[in-house]
Design an enzyme around this catalytic site. Structure first.
Site, PDB file in Angstrom:
ATOM      1  N   GLY A  11       8.117   0.378  29.501  1.00 13.89           N
ATOM      2  CA  GLY A  11       8.476  -1.034  29.674  1.00 13.89           C
ATOM      3  C   GLY A  11       7.920  -1.876  28.540  1.00 13.89           C
ATOM      4  N   ARG A  72      13.139   4.882  27.663  1.00 17.23           N
ATOM      5  CA  ARG A  72      12.538   5.981  28.417  1.00 17.23           C
ATOM      6  C   ARG A  72      13.370   7.200  28.051  1.00 17.23           C
ATOM      7  NH1 ARG A  72       9.085   2.973  32.029  1.00 17.23           N
ATOM      8  NH2 ARG A  72      10.005   0.934  32.392  1.00 17.23           N
ATOM      9  N   ASP A 103       1.136   4.279  30.921  1.00 23.17           N
ATOM     10  CA  ASP A 103       0.599   5.599  31.257  1.00 23.17           C
ATOM     11  C   ASP A 103       1.524   6.739  30.805  1.00 23.17           C
ATOM     12  OD1 ASP A 103      -1.413   7.146  33.103  1.00 23.17           O
ATOM     13  OD2 ASP A 103       0.584   7.810  33.720  1.00 23.17           O
ATOM     14  N   THR A 125       1.283  -2.639  28.490  1.00 24.73           N
ATOM     15  CA  THR A 125       1.963  -2.753  29.784  1.00 24.73           C
ATOM     16  C   THR A 125       1.463  -3.989  30.513  1.00 24.73           C
ATOM     17  OG1 THR A 125       2.170  -1.764  31.987  1.00 24.73           O
ATOM     18  CG2 THR A 125       0.304  -1.037  30.707  1.00 24.73           C
ATOM     19  N   ASP A 127       1.372  -4.349  33.594  1.00 24.60           N
ATOM     20  CA  ASP A 127       0.817  -3.979  34.907  1.00 24.60           C
ATOM     21  C   ASP A 127      -0.707  -3.850  34.943  1.00 24.60           C
ATOM     22  OD1 ASP A 127       3.346  -3.889  35.920  1.00 24.60           O
ATOM     23  OD2 ASP A 127       3.593  -1.733  35.634  1.00 24.60           O
ATOM     24  N   ASP A 129      -2.416  -1.160  34.601  1.00 27.15           N
ATOM     25  CA  ASP A 129      -2.691  -0.042  35.520  1.00 27.15           C
ATOM     26  C   ASP A 129      -3.365   1.155  34.849  1.00 27.15           C
ATOM     27  OD1 ASP A 129      -0.497   0.624  33.996  1.00 27.15           O
ATOM     28  OD2 ASP A 129       0.745   1.306  35.655  1.00 27.15           O
ATOM     29  N   ARG A 171       3.849  -2.278  41.111  1.00 33.09           N
ATOM     30  CA  ARG A 171       4.242  -1.297  42.128  1.00 33.09           C
ATOM     31  C   ARG A 171       3.032  -0.554  42.679  1.00 33.09           C
ATOM     32  NH1 ARG A 171       8.360   1.107  38.838  1.00 33.09           N
ATOM     33  NH2 ARG A 171       9.594  -0.754  38.587  1.00 33.09           N
TER      34      ARG A 171
HETATM   35  P1  ATP Z   1       5.416   1.248  32.113  1.00 33.44           P
HETATM   36  O1  ATP Z   1       3.964   1.095  32.478  1.00 33.44           O
HETATM   37  O2  ATP Z   1       6.009  -0.014  31.655  1.00 33.44           O
HETATM   38  O3  ATP Z   1       6.230   1.957  33.164  1.00 33.44           O
HETATM   39  P2  ATP Z   1       5.248   3.785  30.762  1.00 33.44           P
HETATM   40  O4  ATP Z   1       4.835   4.120  29.397  1.00 33.44           O
HETATM   41  O5  ATP Z   1       4.356   4.280  31.864  1.00 33.44           O
HETATM   42  O6  ATP Z   1       5.461   2.216  30.824  1.00 33.44           O
HETATM   43  P3  ATP Z   1       7.278   5.750  31.462  1.00 33.44           P
HETATM   44  O7  ATP Z   1       8.712   5.559  31.736  1.00 33.44           O
HETATM   45  O8  ATP Z   1       6.434   6.350  32.515  1.00 33.44           O
HETATM   46  O9  ATP Z   1       6.743   4.303  31.006  1.00 33.44           O
HETATM   47  O10 ATP Z   1       7.112   6.672  30.152  1.00 33.44           O
HETATM   48  C1  ATP Z   1       7.823   6.385  28.972  1.00 33.44           C
HETATM   49  C2  ATP Z   1       8.311   7.661  28.361  1.00 33.44           C
HETATM   50  O11 ATP Z   1       7.202   8.497  28.005  1.00 33.44           O
HETATM   51  C3  ATP Z   1       9.163   8.542  29.257  1.00 33.44           C
HETATM   52  O12 ATP Z   1      10.515   8.146  29.281  1.00 33.44           O
HETATM   53  C4  ATP Z   1       9.010   9.922  28.617  1.00 33.44           C
HETATM   54  O13 ATP Z   1       9.864  10.063  27.502  1.00 33.44           O
HETATM   55  C5  ATP Z   1       7.550   9.876  28.136  1.00 33.44           C
HETATM   56  N1  ATP Z   1       6.675  10.545  29.120  1.00 33.44           N
HETATM   57  C6  ATP Z   1       6.283  10.060  30.318  1.00 33.44           C
HETATM   58  N2  ATP Z   1       5.494  10.936  30.985  1.00 33.44           N
HETATM   59  C7  ATP Z   1       5.408  12.023  30.196  1.00 33.44           C
HETATM   60  C8  ATP Z   1       4.750  13.281  30.304  1.00 33.44           C
HETATM   61  N3  ATP Z   1       3.989  13.602  31.373  1.00 33.44           N
HETATM   62  N4  ATP Z   1       4.899  14.169  29.300  1.00 33.44           N
HETATM   63  C9  ATP Z   1       5.643  13.867  28.212  1.00 33.44           C
HETATM   64  N5  ATP Z   1       6.278  12.698  28.044  1.00 33.44           N
HETATM   65  C10 ATP Z   1       6.175  11.777  29.001  1.00 33.44           C
END
Ligand code: ATP
Length: 320
Positions: A11, A72, A103, A125, A127, A129, A171
């Site tokens: 995000g 993503r 994360d 982020t 959040d 979190d 969330r």
């Molecule tokens: P937000 O806090 O806004 O949700 P985020 O970074 O946690 O942001 P995610 O959608 O969880 O958002 O992760 C972003 C991208 O990182 C995913 O689409 C994927 O490509 C990669 N990713 C997430 N988890 C993993 C993992 N365990 N191993 C490898 N790549 C990952």
């Protein structure tokens, strides 16, 4: 360490641009070549990569969102996609990578680090979190956005003598609700970390009404099991006060970053490049007190969040 890359993933969050600017300018200042990777890991495996100059990041420090865009990527999590990402990094000669995201994004960075890439993770982020850092880039702006909405809602809520349930993002983590609720003087704050006590909520609202309060504000994080409409119905039924729901939604994601977020992002981006220059192993960059910190990336992602109950207690005391 001669060539690095920077990407934003997951995000978007206000302040990501300030972080990109800091990474690019710190790298160029230190005579390191720097590539901008568009659309997170999706853009990486597709080779959507461009060399950045000093002017590539001009006029972005004040903008919300991310100029590198974000995405993503399911494909990155598959072995073939992951290998394509590694091949791209090799093709461009990128041996150090700054990942700005939440994360999931940092977990993606961890996988790349296991494959030999030096990865620096920046918490981007709204959040808040991530357990290893007190604050993430974008959180302060989101709280201020909620606060300004609360002020507007308070005006109309007072004029009509209503109660308003304001639904904010979060969330799994109630920090946006908690901090904006404290700063906005909400009567009640509901977060996913704590049980909902409907009797206590209504008691407080009635107490306020009896001492002449014209409005009541309940901040509810989206991850709370009891939905906003159900909650509003229960409050209206038990207190007799007309109760409306306002869902703030994506307004919380955008907007010009606050000074605090810009400064945080600038300091973290600079630290990431400093660490890449010193040939450090993969790290997660955070803030503790006034200090920018860095810890082992894997350790950072294994940490469990500790709920800040004392801030909730304070908000509760001050809203008697
Ligand atoms: P937000 O806090 O806004 O949700 P985020 O970074 O946690 O942001 P995610 O959608 O969880 O958002 O992760 C972003 C991208 O990182 C995913 O689409 C994927 O490509 C990669 N990713 C997430 N988890 C993993 C993992 N365990 N191993 C490898 N790549 C990952």
């Amino acid at each position: 360490m001669k060539t690095i890359g920077v990407l934003t993933s997951g995000g978007d969050a206000p302040g990501m641009n300030a972080a990109i600017r800091a990474v690019v300018r710190s790298a160029i200042y230190n005579k390191i070549q720097v590539y901008g990777i568009r659309r997170g890991y999706e853009g990486l495996l597709e080779g959507d990569i461009e060399e950045m100059e000093v002017s590539s990041v001009s006029d972005i420090i004040q903008r919300g969102g991310t100029m590198l865009r974000t995405a993503r990527s399911e494909e990155f999590m598959e072995p073939a996609g992951f290998q394509r990402a590694l091949d791209m990094l090799e093709n461009f000669g990128i041996n150090g990578l700054v990942v700005i995201g939440g994360d999931g994004s940092l977990r993606g960075g961890l996988e790349l680090s296991k494959a030999g890439i030096k990865v620096m993770g920046l918490p981007g982020t709204i959040d808040n979190d991530l357990a290893y850092t007190e604050f993430s880039i974008g959180f302060d702006t989101a709280v201020n956005t909620v606060l300004s909405a609360i002020s507007n809602i308070r005006d109309t809520s007072s004029s009509h003598g209503r109660c308003t349930v304001v639904e904010v993002m979060g969330r799994n983590c109630g920090d946006i609700a908690l901090y904006s609720g404290l700063a906005g003087g909400a009567e009640y704050i509901l977060t996913p970390e704590e049980e909902v006590d409907i009797t206590a909520i209504c008691k407080k609202i009635i107490q306020g009404k009896n001492r002449g309060k014209l409005h009541s504000l309940v901040i509810r994080a989206e991850g709370v099991a009891l939905g906003s409409s159900e909650l509003a119905d229960m409050i209206e039924c038990r207190t007799g006060l007309e109760t409306r729901v306002v869902v703030l939604g994506y307004t919380q994601r955008g907007g010009s970053p606050t000074a605090r977020d810009r400064i945080l992002a600038s300091r973290m981006g600079y630290r990431a490049v400093e660490l890449l220059l010193s040939d450090s192993s993969s790290r997660a960059i955070g803030i503790k007190g006034a200090e920018i910190i860095d810890i082992d990336l894997m350790e950072a992602l294994e940490m469990k969040r500790v709920w800040n109950g004392s801030i909730m207690d304070l908000a509760d005391i001050l809203s008697i």
